[in-house]
Design an enzyme around this catalytic site. Structure first.
Site, PDB file in Angstrom:
ATOM      1  N   TYR A   1      56.970  11.544  31.732  1.00  0.00           N
ATOM      2  CA  TYR A   1      55.571  11.177  31.471  1.00  0.00           C
ATOM      3  C   TYR A   1      55.147  10.023  32.391  1.00  0.00           C
ATOM      4  CZ  TYR A   1      51.554   8.993  29.309  1.00  0.00           C
ATOM      5  OH  TYR A   1      50.319   8.420  29.125  1.00  0.00           O
TER       6      TYR A   1
ATOM      7  N   GLY B   1      50.551   0.680  38.384  1.00  0.00           N
ATOM      8  CA  GLY B   1      51.144   1.028  37.102  1.00  0.00           C
ATOM      9  C   GLY B   1      52.660   1.154  37.182  1.00  0.00           C
ATOM     10  N   ARG B   2      53.117   2.153  37.946  1.00  0.00           N
ATOM     11  CA  ARG B   2      54.564   2.424  37.929  1.00  0.00           C
ATOM     12  C   ARG B   2      55.364   1.244  38.466  1.00  0.00           C
ATOM     13  NH1 ARG B   2      51.896   6.986  39.497  1.00  0.00           N
ATOM     14  NH2 ARG B   2      52.157   8.881  38.262  1.00  0.00           N
TER      15      ARG B   2
ATOM     16  N   HIS C   1      44.122   7.621  39.542  1.00  0.00           N
ATOM     17  CA  HIS C   1      44.932   7.604  38.315  1.00  0.00           C
ATOM     18  C   HIS C   1      46.417   7.815  38.640  1.00  0.00           C
ATOM     19  CE1 HIS C   1      43.722   7.761  33.930  1.00  0.00           C
ATOM     20  NE2 HIS C   1      45.028   7.939  33.804  1.00  0.00           N
TER      21      HIS C   1
ATOM     22  N   ARG D   1      47.749  11.471  38.783  1.00  0.00           N
ATOM     23  CA  ARG D   1      47.966  12.189  37.521  1.00  0.00           C
ATOM     24  C   ARG D   1      46.789  13.071  37.145  1.00  0.00           C
ATOM     25  NH1 ARG D   1      52.009   9.376  34.835  1.00  0.00           N
ATOM     26  NH2 ARG D   1      51.268   9.510  32.711  1.00  0.00           N
TER      27      ARG D   1
ATOM     28  N   THR E   1      37.297   3.835  32.648  1.00  0.00           N
ATOM     29  CA  THR E   1      37.998   4.850  33.445  1.00  0.00           C
ATOM     30  C   THR E   1      37.141   6.108  33.502  1.00  0.00           C
ATOM     31  OG1 THR E   1      40.165   3.958  32.948  1.00  0.00           O
ATOM     32  CG2 THR E   1      40.092   6.262  33.585  1.00  0.00           C
TER      33      THR E   1
ATOM     34  N   SER F   1      45.358  -0.527  27.835  1.00  0.00           N
ATOM     35  CA  SER F   1      44.694   0.774  27.707  1.00  0.00           C
ATOM     36  C   SER F   1      44.076   0.950  26.330  1.00  0.00           C
ATOM     37  CB  SER F   1      45.733   1.878  27.935  1.00  0.00           C
ATOM     38  OG  SER F   1      45.236   3.127  27.552  1.00  0.00           O
TER      39      SER F   1
ATOM     40  N   LYS G   1      36.790   2.192  37.005  1.00  0.00           N
ATOM     41  CA  LYS G   1      38.125   2.556  37.486  1.00  0.00           C
ATOM     42  C   LYS G   1      38.180   4.057  37.750  1.00  0.00           C
ATOM     43  CE  LYS G   1      43.012   2.315  36.102  1.00  0.00           C
ATOM     44  NZ  LYS G   1      43.422   3.690  35.879  1.00  0.00           N
TER      45      LYS G   1
ATOM     46  N   GLY H   1      49.903   3.680  44.198  1.00  0.00           N
ATOM     47  CA  GLY H   1      50.828   3.891  45.314  1.00  0.00           C
ATOM     48  C   GLY H   1      51.546   2.647  45.766  1.00  0.00           C
ATOM     49  N   ILE H   2      51.166   1.484  45.245  1.00  0.00           N
ATOM     50  CA  ILE H   2      51.757   0.238  45.753  1.00  0.00           C
ATOM     51  C   ILE H   2      53.182   0.080  45.242  1.00  0.00           C
ATOM     52  CG2 ILE H   2      51.589  -2.291  45.573  1.00  0.00           C
ATOM     53  CD1 ILE H   2      48.461  -1.614  45.769  1.00  0.00           C
TER      54      ILE H   2
ATOM     55  N   TYR I   1      38.432   4.270  27.441  1.00  0.00           N
ATOM     56  CA  TYR I   1      38.207   5.721  27.487  1.00  0.00           C
ATOM     57  C   TYR I   1      37.082   5.995  26.490  1.00  0.00           C
ATOM     58  CZ  TYR I   1      42.555   7.186  29.912  1.00  0.00           C
ATOM     59  OH  TYR I   1      43.554   7.432  30.821  1.00  0.00           O
TER      60      TYR I   1
ATOM     61  N   ARG J   1      49.594  18.166  34.104  1.00  0.00           N
ATOM     62  CA  ARG J   1      50.887  17.472  34.279  1.00  0.00           C
ATOM     63  C   ARG J   1      52.007  18.390  33.803  1.00  0.00           C
ATOM     64  NH1 ARG J   1      48.492  11.790  31.825  1.00  0.00           N
ATOM     65  NH2 ARG J   1      46.543  11.879  33.003  1.00  0.00           N
TER      66      ARG J   1
HETATM   67  C1  LIG Z   1      52.463   6.350  32.355  1.00  0.00           C
HETATM   68  C2  LIG Z   1      51.070   6.042  32.823  1.00  0.00           C
HETATM   69  C3  LIG Z   1      50.060   5.915  31.882  1.00  0.00           C
HETATM   70  C4  LIG Z   1      48.753   5.619  32.291  1.00  0.00           C
HETATM   71  N1  LIG Z   1      47.783   5.430  31.331  1.00  0.00           N
HETATM   72  C5  LIG Z   1      46.530   5.102  31.725  1.00  0.00           C
HETATM   73  C6  LIG Z   1      45.526   4.833  30.764  1.00  0.00           C
HETATM   74  O1  LIG Z   1      45.750   4.899  29.569  1.00  0.00           O
HETATM   75  N2  LIG Z   1      44.285   4.506  31.215  1.00  0.00           N
HETATM   76  C7  LIG Z   1      43.997   4.414  32.556  1.00  0.00           C
HETATM   77  O2  LIG Z   1      42.859   4.114  32.933  1.00  0.00           O
HETATM   78  N3  LIG Z   1      44.940   4.641  33.484  1.00  0.00           N
HETATM   79  C8  LIG Z   1      46.193   4.964  33.108  1.00  0.00           C
HETATM   80  N4  LIG Z   1      47.155   5.180  34.052  1.00  0.00           N
HETATM   81  C9  LIG Z   1      46.834   4.988  35.484  1.00  0.00           C
HETATM   82  C10 LIG Z   1      47.088   3.540  35.914  1.00  0.00           C
HETATM   83  O3  LIG Z   1      46.150   2.666  35.354  1.00  0.00           O
HETATM   84  C11 LIG Z   1      46.989   3.400  37.446  1.00  0.00           C
HETATM   85  O4  LIG Z   1      45.748   3.894  37.871  1.00  0.00           O
HETATM   86  C12 LIG Z   1      48.104   4.146  38.172  1.00  0.00           C
HETATM   87  O5  LIG Z   1      49.336   3.946  37.521  1.00  0.00           O
HETATM   88  C13 LIG Z   1      48.177   3.678  39.609  1.00  0.00           C
HETATM   89  O6  LIG Z   1      49.169   4.356  40.308  1.00  0.00           O
HETATM   90  P1  LIG Z   1      50.667   3.775  40.509  1.00  0.00           P
HETATM   91  O7  LIG Z   1      51.406   4.131  39.268  1.00  0.00           O
HETATM   92  O8  LIG Z   1      51.142   4.489  41.705  1.00  0.00           O
HETATM   93  O9  LIG Z   1      50.560   2.298  40.691  1.00  0.00           O
HETATM   94  C14 LIG Z   1      48.461   5.491  33.668  1.00  0.00           C
HETATM   95  C15 LIG Z   1      49.490   5.628  34.617  1.00  0.00           C
HETATM   96  C16 LIG Z   1      50.784   5.891  34.209  1.00  0.00           C
HETATM   97  C17 LIG Z   1      51.862   6.016  35.242  1.00  0.00           C
END
Ligand SMILES: Cc1cc2nc3c(=O)[nH]c(=O)nc-3n(C[C@H](O)[C@H](O)[C@H](O)COP(=O)(O)O)c2cc1C
Length: 384
Positions: A27, A333-334, A279, A282, A158, A109, A255, A312-313, A132, A167
């Site tokens: 996930y 995020g990651r 995102h 995703r 968002t 979130s 966003k 991507g960072i 959201y 996914r």
């Molecule tokens: C596991 C996961 C859950 C995420 N949940 C949300 C969320 O609830 N709301 C949202 O706006 N973005 C969500 N995102 C997107 C992140 O805010 C962000 O845009 C994204 O992780 C950036 O890419 P990166 O993982 O390569 O840094 C999620 C991303 C991941 C990996």
């Protein structure tokens, strides 16, 4: 592999993969369709080279930036992500602690697993709440009011998730929230007993920012894709965004902006910032990467609105490239999620501190004392 042996995002990723049952790991790790955008978000940074200036006579740097009304001590912050207590029992509190220590911002979130109130009370760090828009119109207003009470600094709407991305890893692993034992997922939970026993022993899983209005996701197990498709309002528009800016009355980011036209619309409706984001790959696979799209957006609206590159960072030098192109700041995020899964707040702190030193070292090596010294003429785009 131990935490002290982790130096880069991929190291934390390997540790997270070991610790988490497959539905949870994939996930975090996965993207939509063929994951082309997921890969491109990071590889696009390699198409641009840094060109340093030497003999600058500097022995320290100022990495601070102003974002959404707050000063951050580093130009990288933690994007809002859902379901964090599934990754580690500390959940969002690990981000709050790290943000307090390092002087950066953390996002929370709508599908967060710690409440707006708890996080507001525990941390003085800059805080961003991500909205959201749900089909239940009262929910947005109630979240905005709760954020105001809890003294959140900014909201981010968002806009790239009116339907869920495809996914496929989540179908294959049987990922649901809360987790459900299915024939597909059972083996994975049984072979990760530490995670499973810890999950069962800790306080009950909840989505406290929405669970008073929506049963799915906390009381009733659903896949995240089902949740997004069923509960989110598809028809949100620029008028809705403008109304939300008026209702909140404070710093506000949109966003998920990717096009130059949308960046201009965000300026027109009075948003404080855009987060250029797909995102994390995703949602719409085949979508352009944020860093590829950045120069056109800077040329169109730079100086009129804050521009955050999200996605991507994985390295400090990625942040330097985005800033030199004209971004105000970066987020991801990651880059902290794998570390959260690997070791809770210790992990997040280590991952973010390593990135902070990479940015600092990179600025020294580029001959830049402040973020403003990073300029586009210090970049060269590779010819294909
Ligand atoms: C596991 C996961 C859950 C995420 N949940 C949300 C969320 O609830 N709301 C949202 O706006 N973005 C969500 N995102 C997107 C992140 O805010 C962000 O845009 C994204 O992780 C950036 O890419 P990166 O993982 O390569 O840094 C999620 C991303 C991941 C990996």
């Amino acid at each position: 592999m131990r935490l002290q042996q982790c130096y880069k995002t991929d190291d934390f990723r390997r540790l997270a993969k070991k610790r988490l049952p497959a539905p949870i790991f994939h996930y975090i790790d996965g993207g939509a369709d063929d994951e082309v955008t997921l890969g491109r978000n990071t590889s696009a940074f390699d198409d641009v080279d840094l060109v340093p200036n030497v003999l600058a006579g500097i022995d320290s740097v100022d990495m601070s930036v102003e974002v959404l009304g707050r000063k951050l001590d580093m130009p990288l912050f933690m994007s809002p992500t859902a379901m964090q207590r599934l990754f580690h029992h500390e959940g969002e509190t690990a981000l709050a602690r790290t943000a307090d220590k390092l002087g950066t911002m953390f996002g929370v979130s709508t599908l967060g697993t710690r409440s707006i109130e708890e996080l507001g009370a525990m941390s003085a760090a800059p805080k961003l709440f991500q909205i959201y828009v749900h089909n239940d119109p009262g929910l947005t207003t109630s979240m905005i009011e709760r954020c105001r009470e809890a003294k959140f600094d900014a909201l981010a709407l968002t806009v790239d998730t009116i339907v869920a991305g495809n996914r496929e890893r989540d179908y294959l692993t049987g990922m649901t929230t809360p987790p459900k034992l299915t024939p597909r997922s059972l083996l994975s939970f049984m072979t990760h007993p530490n995670w499973t026993l810890n999950y069962l022993a800790r306080e009950k899983f909840d989505l406290p920012n929405i669970s008073a209005s929506v049963d799915a996701g906390s009381k009733v197990p659903v896949s995240v894709m089902e949740y997004l498709n069923k509960e989110l309002k598809r028809t949100i528009s620029w008028d809705d965004a403008a109304n939300m800016i008026a209702e909140w009355g404070g710093p506000f980011a949109i966003k998920g902006v990717m096009s130059v036209d949308d960046a201009r619309r965000a300026v027109d409706i009075g948003a404080s910032a855009i987060m250029i984001s797909n995102h994390g790959g995703r949602q719409l696979d085949g979508s352009r990467s944020p860093i590829d799209q950045l120069p056109a957006i800077v040329d169109a609206v730079g100086g009129d609105i804050e521009i955050i590159v999200d996605g991507g960072i994985r390295r400090g030098t990625h942040v330097l490239k985005a800033l030199a192109m004209g971004a105000t700041a970066c987020s991801g995020g990651r880059l902290y999620l794998y570390a959260l899964a690997a070791a809770g707040s210790q992990g997040v702190r280590r991952a973010m501190s390593l990135l902070q030193s990479e940015i600092e070292r990179g600025m020294l090596l580029m001959g830049c004392k402040s973020i403003a010294d990073l300029r586009r003429n210090m970049l060269a785009v590779r010819k294909k």
